[in-house]
Design a protein around this motif. Structure first.
Motif, short mmCIF file in Angstrom:
data_model
loop_
_atom_site.label_atom_id
_atom_site.label_comp_id
_atom_site.label_asym_id
_atom_site.label_seq_id
_atom_site.Cartn_x
_atom_site.Cartn_y
_atom_site.Cartn_z
N SER A 12 0.85 -1.19 0.00
CA SER A 12 0.00 0.00 0.00
C SER A 12 0.89 1.24 0.00
N VAL A 13 0.28 2.38 -0.28
CA VAL A 13 0.96 3.66 -0.14
C VAL A 13 0.24 4.42 0.96
N CYS A 14 1.00 4.85 1.98
CA CYS A 14 0.36 5.57 3.09
C CYS A 14 0.89 7.00 3.21
N GLY A 15 1.79 7.40 2.31
CA GLY A 15 2.30 8.76 2.33
C GLY A 15 1.34 9.72 1.65
N GLU A 16 1.76 10.98 1.54
CA GLU A 16 0.87 12.02 1.03
C GLU A 16 0.45 11.79 -0.42
N MET A 17 1.24 11.06 -1.19
CA MET A 17 0.86 10.80 -2.58
C MET A 17 -0.44 10.01 -2.67
N ALA A 18 -0.71 9.19 -1.65
CA ALA A 18 -1.94 8.38 -1.68
C ALA A 18 -3.18 9.25 -1.66
N GLY A 19 -3.12 10.39 -0.98
CA GLY A 19 -4.29 11.26 -0.90
C GLY A 19 -4.27 12.42 -1.87
N ASP A 20 -3.32 12.43 -2.80
CA ASP A 20 -3.21 13.50 -3.79
C ASP A 20 -3.85 13.03 -5.10
N PRO A 21 -4.96 13.64 -5.53
CA PRO A 21 -5.64 13.19 -6.75
C PRO A 21 -4.75 13.22 -7.99
N ALA A 22 -3.70 14.02 -7.98
CA ALA A 22 -2.81 14.09 -9.15
C ALA A 22 -2.09 12.78 -9.41
N PHE A 23 -2.00 11.91 -8.38
CA PHE A 23 -1.25 10.66 -8.51
C PHE A 23 -2.13 9.42 -8.52
N THR A 24 -3.43 9.58 -8.38
CA THR A 24 -4.31 8.42 -8.24
C THR A 24 -4.21 7.49 -9.45
N GLU A 25 -4.42 8.04 -10.65
CA GLU A 25 -4.39 7.19 -11.85
C GLU A 25 -2.99 6.61 -12.09
N LEU A 26 -1.96 7.39 -11.80
CA LEU A 26 -0.59 6.90 -11.98
C LEU A 26 -0.33 5.69 -11.10
N LEU A 27 -0.70 5.76 -9.83
CA LEU A 27 -0.49 4.64 -8.91
C LEU A 27 -1.36 3.44 -9.30
N LEU A 28 -2.58 3.71 -9.75
CA LEU A 28 -3.42 2.60 -10.24
C LEU A 28 -2.77 1.91 -11.43
N GLY A 29 -2.21 2.71 -12.34
CA GLY A 29 -1.55 2.15 -13.51
C GLY A 29 -0.31 1.35 -13.16
N MET A 30 0.33 1.69 -12.03
CA MET A 30 1.49 0.93 -11.55
C MET A 30 1.08 -0.40 -10.93
N GLY A 31 -0.22 -0.56 -10.68
CA GLY A 31 -0.71 -1.80 -10.08
C GLY A 31 -1.12 -1.68 -8.63
N LEU A 32 -1.05 -0.48 -8.06
CA LEU A 32 -1.43 -0.31 -6.67
C LEU A 32 -2.94 -0.46 -6.50
N ARG A 33 -3.33 -1.20 -5.47
CA ARG A 33 -4.75 -1.39 -5.19
C ARG A 33 -5.09 -1.07 -3.74
N SER A 34 -4.16 -0.48 -3.00
CA SER A 34 -4.40 -0.13 -1.60
C SER A 34 -3.80 1.24 -1.31
N PHE A 35 -4.66 2.20 -0.99
CA PHE A 35 -4.27 3.58 -0.70
C PHE A 35 -4.67 3.90 0.74
N SER A 36 -3.80 4.56 1.48
CA SER A 36 -4.15 4.98 2.83
C SER A 36 -3.89 6.48 2.96
N MET A 37 -4.88 7.21 3.46
CA MET A 37 -4.81 8.69 3.46
C MET A 37 -5.63 9.23 4.62
N HIS A 38 -5.63 10.53 4.77
CA HIS A 38 -6.46 11.16 5.79
C HIS A 38 -7.93 10.97 5.42
N PRO A 39 -8.78 10.73 6.41
CA PRO A 39 -10.20 10.48 6.11
C PRO A 39 -10.83 11.54 5.22
N ALA A 40 -10.45 12.80 5.39
CA ALA A 40 -11.05 13.88 4.60
C ALA A 40 -10.74 13.76 3.11
#
Length: 596
Positions: A517-545
């Motif tokens: 999973s990714v639990c750093g700030e990139m996980a909650g940044d919409p600019a990186f969502t599709e990029l991480l999905l394309g890398m194969g990531l399927r688990s994101f951890s971020m601030h609830p908001a």
């Protein structure tokens, strides 16, 4: 007169309110609100401190040697006069009675006001009296510290009533992690700091509070005065001081629009996070205190991906939490999550999060050397085996009440892994011998340094999963202090080396059949969502908001189309621009129907 101050945007949205300044001091100052019933106690503390300092100065003056210059006695007279100045005393009491500041905060707030008045004086001699005021204030602060501070649990009850009708924003040179915890549920609707970077601790907590913030604004605390009207533009990093009516109305309109957008996204909280091509994505929450778990549930998180336990160790006057206290905290989170998984990271002390129990010598070491490369995280825990064993036992005991994963921060060496696994094994056996029930606890490692990425095949012989801490991974890869605004422009999550390390970690975990999973700030940044999905990531951890916004991006994504774009992006010299162009070419615009 209206002015603008520029800094780094770290938490989106617009905040409008009156400025509350937290003045910096060479003496540590506690900042908290006190209920009306206890303001008189704070005034009594202040009077006792004044009397103690007056006695000290009088004794010094009485014991001056006969050969001492007469100027020294005159200086002590000035300090005594300042101590007994009725106007100054009334101004300090105003902060306590009207704003509900604790005594230390009231004293430092009035020092800020008086210091500005001295700075504006034309007479050079009078300007020089500012130093006398600072010295008297620091003596008072030390006396207050000796007198003792009421427990935070008894006085720190921020309420809307303390602020009156006007919203408040916080302005400071910097905000310590301990103070950020204190302000977390306070009346502040936003804050500005002179220092800090986008992934400094202050910025991270701002995002967890879901309030607009600007850091690295350099001169903000000097240019902004107490009670100034301030607009914080968390989208562009602009702070507008005393805005004109037209500008104020424009920002209020933006506030209303932002609130409407949040309400719209909030309707997604119970929608499963499925991509257009049917890939299930796990959206987890990062939390800092047990009470944050409910916010994770309310936001629709499917578990806690990172429980930062070090915050249980702060604001305690250096007294570490007992095993029983930690157990109750971990059990509380597990029970709140009601069967959803909870990943608990062992204490990550050091760097920007020192403990009060550290000696002055240790604290000087923290600040004078490079704390990011020093005794922190797993290194600190292994150097404090008794404390570490307590924490491990408390986590293992809590696993009897739900699914828990144990996460180790900043692991680099195999010997660290072997030592930790041995400690876990012994703790487990101790608990079993005493008749405690223990669940099946997976053990994982934070991937925060390039060396850990290169060691992954060896790590996976010991660990069940890994979690990528992108904040530190970027810092250590690029040799950038992420809290230093002077090099903040070089902190680049789009750097080719950073993206390759993340992609390699995800690919290696998949190869070995391990969770990632990714639990750093990139996980909650919409600019990186599709990029991480394309890398194969399927688990994101971020601030609830941040969960609703990321879920919207997931629902609109097609991972099959993203994979080839990612492969070419990882080879590009300028990944950010290449990715933007690639997405324009391969992605169709898809509007999802939000439930209304």
């Amino acid at each position: 007169m209206s002015i603008q101050v520029f800094g780094l945007p770290v938490s989106r949205g617009v905040a409008i309110g009156r400025a509350v300044l937290v003045a910096s001091s060479r003496v540590d100052v506690a900042h908290y609100f006190v209920p009306a019933s206890q303001t008189r106690r704070e005034i009594d503390r202040l009077r006792r401190a004044r009397d103690a300092v007056a006695a000290e100065l009088s004794a010094l003056q009485r014991d001056l040697p006969t050969e001492a210059p007469p100027e020294l006695s005159a200086l002590l007279d000035v300090h005594l006069m300042l101590l007994h100045d009725d106007a100054l005393a009334e101004a300090i009491m105003h902060w306590i009675l009207e704003r509900h500041y604790n005594a230390e905060w009231a004293l430092s707030a009035q020092l800020e006001v008086v210091a500005r008045q001295f700075d504006e004086m034309e007479d050079e001699y009078l300007r020089g009296r500012k130093a006398d005021m600072e010295q008297v204030t620091e003596r008072l602060l030390r006396a207050l510290a000796r007198d003792g501070m009421p427990s935070l649990s008894s006085v720190a009850q921020p309420a809307r009533d303390f602020a009156g009708e006007d919203p408040l924003v916080l302005v400071a040179n910097d905000i310590a992690p301990a103070d950020m915890l204190q302000f977390k549920r306070s009346v502040f609707t936003g804050f500005v700091t002179d220092v800090g970077g986008k992934t400094s601790h202050t910025a991270i907590v701002a995002r967890s509070m879901d309030i607009p913030a600007v850091v690295g604004a350099r001169e903000a605390s000097r240019l902004i005065r107490q009670d100034d009207w301030v607009v914080i533009d968390g989208d562009s990093g602009v702070v507008v001081v005393n805005p004109s009516p037209i500008v104020l109305e424009e920002y209020r309109f933006r506030q209303r629009q932002s609130e409407l957008e949040r309400a719209r996204l909030n309707r997604l909280r119970h929608t499963p996070a499925l991509t257009l091509d049917g890939e299930n994505v796990e959206l987890l929450a990062n939390i800092e205190l047990p009470s944050d778990a409910q916010a994770a549930v309310d936001a629709g998180a499917v578990g806690v991906g990172l429980f930062r336990t070090e915050f249980l160790f702060m604001n305690r006057g250096g007294v570490l939490p007992s095993e029983e206290e930690q157990f109750e905290a971990y059990r509380s989170v597990v029970q709140t999550m009601a069967g959803l998984p909870v990943t608990i990271r062992t204490v990550d002390i050091g760097a920007d999060k020192p403990l009060e129990r550290m000696s002055p010598q240790e604290l000087r070491h923290e600040h004078s050397l490079n704390p990011a490369l020093g005794l922190r995280a797993i290194r600190w825990s292994l150097a404090e085996p008794a404390m570490f064993r307590q924490q491990i036992r408390a986590i293992l005991r809590a696993s009897a009440y739900g699914k828990i994963k144990l996460l180790l921060p900043m692991v680099v060496h195999l010997r660290e892994i072997r030592q930790t696994m041995e400690l876990i094994k012994r703790a487990r056996q101790q608990l079993l011998d005493k008749g405690h029930s223990i669940g099946d606890v997976e053990v994982g490692a934070m991937i925060e340094v390039p060396a850990a990425v290169m060691m992954l095949p060896a790590f996976f012989r010991h660990f069940d999963f890994v979690s990528i801490g992108t904040n530190d991974l970027i810092q250590y890869t690029l040799a950038i202090d992420r809290a230093d605004e002077q090099v903040a422009h070089l902190y680049d999550p789009w750097h080719p080396a950073v993206l390759k390390l993340i992609a390699d970690t995800i690919a290696c975990a998949q190869q070995y059949g391990k969770g990632v999973s990714v639990c750093g700030e990139m996980a909650g940044d919409p600019a990186f969502t599709e990029l991480l999905l394309g890398m194969g990531l399927r688990s994101f951890s971020m601030h609830p908001a941040q969960i609703a916004g990321i879920k919207q991006r997931v629902l609109r994504a097609d991972t099959r189309k993203l994979q080839s774009a990612v492969e070419h992006t990882l080879q590009a010299d300028d990944p950010q621009n290449f990715w933007a162009a690639a997405c324009d070419r391969v992605e169709d615009t898809v509007e999802i129907a939000l439930p209304y």
